[in-house]
Design a protein around this motif. Structure first.
Motif, PDB file in Angstrom:
ATOM      1  N   ALA A 134      49.554 -92.173  42.685  1.00 53.41           N
ATOM      2  CA  ALA A 134      50.414 -91.125  43.239  1.00 53.41           C
ATOM      3  C   ALA A 134      51.094 -90.369  42.095  1.00 53.41           C
ATOM      4  O   ALA A 134      51.484 -90.970  41.100  1.00 53.41           O
ATOM      5  N   PRO A 135      51.196 -89.053  42.244  1.00 54.64           N
ATOM      6  CA  PRO A 135      50.910 -88.228  43.428  1.00 54.64           C
ATOM      7  C   PRO A 135      49.498 -87.656  43.452  1.00 54.64           C
ATOM      8  O   PRO A 135      49.266 -86.614  44.068  1.00 54.64           O
ATOM      9  N   GLY A 136      48.553 -88.297  42.785  1.00 56.76           N
ATOM     10  CA  GLY A 136      47.196 -87.785  42.722  1.00 56.76           C
ATOM     11  C   GLY A 136      46.372 -88.137  43.941  1.00 56.76           C
ATOM     12  O   GLY A 136      46.882 -88.583  44.975  1.00 56.76           O
ATOM     13  N   ALA A 137      45.052 -87.966  43.810  1.00 57.11           N
ATOM     14  CA  ALA A 137      44.135 -88.119  44.935  1.00 57.11           C
ATOM     15  C   ALA A 137      43.965 -89.578  45.327  1.00 57.11           C
ATOM     16  O   ALA A 137      43.683 -90.429  44.482  1.00 57.11           O
ATOM     17  N   GLY A 138      44.168 -89.853  46.619  1.00 53.13           N
ATOM     18  CA  GLY A 138      43.858 -91.151  47.196  1.00 53.13           C
ATOM     19  C   GLY A 138      42.993 -90.898  48.412  1.00 53.13           C
ATOM     20  O   GLY A 138      41.858 -90.444  48.300  1.00 53.13           O
ATOM     21  N   SER A 139      43.542 -91.144  49.588  1.00 60.05           N
ATOM     22  CA  SER A 139      42.805 -90.836  50.816  1.00 60.05           C
ATOM     23  C   SER A 139      42.632 -89.330  51.005  1.00 60.05           C
ATOM     24  O   SER A 139      41.755 -88.894  51.752  1.00 60.05           O
ATOM     25  N   PRO A 141      41.577 -86.193  49.006  1.00 58.06           N
ATOM     26  CA  PRO A 141      41.036 -85.687  47.736  1.00 58.06           C
ATOM     27  C   PRO A 141      41.607 -84.340  47.332  1.00 58.06           C
ATOM     28  O   PRO A 141      41.485 -83.940  46.168  1.00 58.06           O
ATOM     29  N   GLN A 142      42.232 -83.631  48.276  1.00 58.12           N
ATOM     30  CA  GLN A 142      42.837 -82.338  47.946  1.00 58.12           C
ATOM     31  C   GLN A 142      43.996 -82.496  46.959  1.00 58.12           C
ATOM     32  O   GLN A 142      44.420 -81.522  46.327  1.00 58.12           O
ATOM     33  N   MET A 143      44.518 -83.722  46.815  1.00 60.35           N
ATOM     34  CA  MET A 143      45.656 -83.963  45.924  1.00 60.35           C
ATOM     35  C   MET A 143      45.216 -84.252  44.491  1.00 60.35           C
ATOM     36  O   MET A 143      46.020 -84.685  43.664  1.00 60.35           O
ATOM     37  N   LEU A 144      43.949 -84.031  44.181  1.00 64.45           N
ATOM     38  CA  LEU A 144      43.413 -84.315  42.855  1.00 64.45           C
ATOM     39  C   LEU A 144      44.274 -83.679  41.760  1.00 64.45           C
ATOM     40  O   LEU A 144      44.542 -82.479  41.776  1.00 64.45           O
ATOM     41  N   ALA A 145      44.683 -84.505  40.790  1.00 68.02           N
ATOM     42  CA  ALA A 145      45.569 -84.033  39.726  1.00 68.02           C
ATOM     43  C   ALA A 145      44.873 -83.899  38.380  1.00 68.02           C
ATOM     44  O   ALA A 145      45.347 -83.166  37.511  1.00 68.02           O
ATOM     45  N   SER A 146      43.767 -84.601  38.159  1.00 72.66           N
ATOM     46  CA  SER A 146      43.057 -84.530  36.880  1.00 72.66           C
ATOM     47  C   SER A 146      42.538 -83.106  36.653  1.00 72.66           C
ATOM     48  O   SER A 146      42.121 -82.423  37.581  1.00 72.66           O
ATOM     49  N   ARG A 147      42.558 -82.691  35.387  1.00 71.90           N
ATOM     50  CA  ARG A 147      42.188 -81.322  35.047  1.00 71.90           C
ATOM     51  C   ARG A 147      41.057 -81.299  34.021  1.00 71.90           C
ATOM     52  O   ARG A 147      40.926 -82.191  33.188  1.00 71.90           O
ATOM     53  N   ALA A 148      40.248 -80.242  34.076  1.00 76.20           N
ATOM     54  CA  ALA A 148      39.218 -79.990  33.075  1.00 76.20           C
ATOM     55  C   ALA A 148      39.296 -78.505  32.716  1.00 76.20           C
ATOM     56  O   ALA A 148      39.294 -77.645  33.590  1.00 76.20           O
ATOM     57  N   ARG A 149      39.384 -78.209  31.409  1.00 70.94           N
ATOM     58  CA  ARG A 149      39.462 -76.814  30.971  1.00 70.94           C
ATOM     59  C   ARG A 149      38.357 -76.538  29.953  1.00 70.94           C
ATOM     60  O   ARG A 149      37.919 -77.420  29.215  1.00 70.94           O
ATOM     61  N   GLY A 159      43.522 -86.726  32.593  1.00 68.67           N
ATOM     62  CA  GLY A 159      43.847 -87.267  33.907  1.00 68.67           C
ATOM     63  C   GLY A 159      44.071 -88.764  33.870  1.00 68.67           C
ATOM     64  O   GLY A 159      43.906 -89.419  32.833  1.00 68.67           O
ATOM     65  N   HIS A 160      44.468 -89.286  35.011  1.00 68.14           N
ATOM     66  CA  HIS A 160      44.770 -90.712  35.170  1.00 68.14           C
ATOM     67  C   HIS A 160      44.038 -91.192  36.425  1.00 68.14           C
ATOM     68  O   HIS A 160      44.262 -90.687  37.528  1.00 68.14           O
ATOM     69  N   LYS A 161      43.134 -92.147  36.259  1.00 65.93           N
ATOM     70  CA  LYS A 161      42.344 -92.684  37.366  1.00 65.93           C
ATOM     71  C   LYS A 161      42.634 -94.172  37.517  1.00 65.93           C
ATOM     72  O   LYS A 161      42.915 -94.866  36.544  1.00 65.93           O
ATOM     73  N   TRP A 162      42.521 -94.657  38.761  1.00 63.78           N
ATOM     74  CA  TRP A 162      42.629 -96.105  38.937  1.00 63.78           C
ATOM     75  C   TRP A 162      41.837 -96.563  40.160  1.00 63.78           C
ATOM     76  O   TRP A 162      41.354 -95.749  40.932  1.00 63.78           O
ATOM     77  N   ARG A 178      39.802 -81.133  38.379  1.00 59.61           N
ATOM     78  CA  ARG A 178      40.017 -79.777  38.885  1.00 59.61           C
ATOM     79  C   ARG A 178      39.801 -78.756  37.764  1.00 59.61           C
ATOM     80  O   ARG A 178      40.351 -78.902  36.660  1.00 59.61           O
ATOM     81  N   THR A 179      39.003 -77.729  38.035  1.00 65.41           N
ATOM     82  CA  THR A 179      38.761 -76.634  37.096  1.00 65.41           C
ATOM     83  C   THR A 179      39.264 -75.328  37.718  1.00 65.41           C
ATOM     84  O   THR A 179      39.744 -75.315  38.861  1.00 65.41           O
ATOM     85  N   GLU A 180      39.133 -74.225  36.968  1.00 68.56           N
ATOM     86  CA  GLU A 180      39.537 -72.926  37.514  1.00 68.56           C
ATOM     87  C   GLU A 180      38.767 -72.594  38.789  1.00 68.56           C
ATOM     88  O   GLU A 180      39.295 -71.946  39.699  1.00 68.56           O
TER      89      GLU A 180
END
Length: 387
Positions: A134-139, A141-149, A159-162, A178-180
């Motif tokens: 939390a507050p990233g993606a769990g159930s 997926p729209q809450m995905l917080a990891s980024r790629a630029r 990002g942080h995954k677990w 998440r990208t642009e």
């Protein structure tokens, strides 16, 4: 079935059942193995399986697989799933099977050579890195917080995954970020300096190959060709993967619950109470009957979804219904098996308590039952689906 009426597939299933009962189950250790010992066991069982023609169910025959469709895989995976090591022996334990399923749809020629082909041949291991604390993606997926630029000819991931299944032994990860353009997928080698496995998160499960890793992606540089599929399509890809993963989980867990009930049935036909066998008491017979009814319904739902998948139909709605029902049914069957065996059932003298712990998380993994129920109800009401 008479000997003359047996099909080659029936003979194959009998061969697999003997392999699981006589080779695989005797090598179970549940909690006592380290990851290194587990890998040694896995390699041994895979070699034994391949030596007698038991390759990965859905892998191509050209690389030693069985080339089965989804409906055939249901029967094979139920038999293999009688042991937690069965899918490992057939090289289709999660996350490898759902990863290979979706990679088949997305890889280009270079990615096939470096990632998919070695994965199918058992030379490399994968993991799927989407879930976040939390507050990233769990159930959701729209809450995905990891980024790629983008950075020149590279992508940089942070990002942080677990709870990333198999991360402890994976050679590469499918990282969702998440990208642009929107949510996208990337192939990241786990020896990348920006990819850090922090720990294996302990869970109630008695055994899980590769554990459930916590990962930090920090200034993780990957080449442009690490992008998997099209940018911005990641949520669609995740749905493809999860539908197949749910189905394979249903198959193998039906097998594990069935084994639990077999053990309980053997016990009640040898243990006496009040002057007669436990199995002669009507209440015990009723518990066993309910278990068989649940397993029959779970099996039929799973096979119906597999037929739809073989026909190229969308299974989003039906796989959600099957996942909810099977996840709850197999746990209830295993719980009944423990109850029938009394104190022996909760002991470590039988694998029943371990099976129960292994089945419980399925009501959370690949979408919690509550989330699926909400989605099922929403689709029914918005699309006017008939019951």
């Amino acid at each position: 079935m008479t000997k003359s009426s047996a099909t080659p597939f029936d003979t194959f299933k009998q061969q697999l059942r003997r392999f699981i009962d006589e080779v695989v189950i005797p090598r179970e250790t549940w909690r006592s193995e380290t990851h290194e010992q587990a890998q040694t066991t896995a390699r041994y069982l895979q070699q034994q399986a391949l030596a007698i023609g038991l390759g990965a169910p859905q892998a191509e025959k050209a690389i030693g697989g069985l080339g089965l469709n989804w409906e055939q895989s249901c029967e094979i995976m139920e038999i293999a799933g009688r042991s937690y090591l069965g899918p490992v022996a057939l090289q289709c334990a999660p996350p490898i099977q759902p990863d290979s399923f979706v990679l088949e749809k997305l890889v280009n020629s270079g990615q096939r050579r470096l990632y998919l082909q070695p994965l199918l041949e058992g030379k490399r291991l994968s993991c799927f890195a989407m879930t976040e604390p939390a507050p990233g993606a769990g159930s959701d997926p729209q809450m995905l917080a990891s980024r790629a630029r983008r950075a020149g000819n590279e992508w940089v991931l942070d990002g942080h995954k677990w709870f990333i299944t198999g991360a402890g032994q994976a050679d590469f990860a499918i990282v969702v970020a998440r990208t642009e353009e929107g949510v996208s997928w990337f192939l990241v080698d786990t020896d990348n300096p920006g990819f850090k496995l922090i720990r294996d998160i302990p869970t109630m499960e008695p055994f899980d190959m590769g554990g459930h890793g916590e990962i930090i992606l920090e200034n993780c540089h990957v080449p442009a060709q690490a992008l998997l599929g099209e940018p911005g399509k990641g949520l669609d890809y995740a749905q493809w993967r999860l539908e197949g993963a749910r189905l394979f989980h249903c198959m193998r867990f039906i097998g594990l619950a069935s084994r639990a009930m077999d053990l309980a049935q053997h016990y009640v036909m040898h243990r006496e109470a009040q002057g007669r066998l436990l199995g002669e008491h009507q209440l015990v017979q009723g518990i066993i009957a309910d278990a068989h009814i649940k397993l029959y319904a779970a099996r039929m739902m799973t096979r119906d979804v597999s037929k739809r998948l073989d026909q190229g139909l969308s299974i989003r709605h039906h796989s959600s219904m099957a996942k909810v029902y099977v996840a709850e049914a197999v746990y209830q069957v295993a719980d009944s098996a423990v109850q029938l065996c009394g104190a022996l059932g909760v002991s470590e003298d039988l694998p029943l308590s371990s099976i129960l712990r292994m089945l419980r998380p399925f009501r959370i993994y690949d979408g919690a039952s509550e989330v699926h129920r909400a989605a099922i109800g929403r689709r029914v009401l918005h699309k006017g689906l008939s019951a």
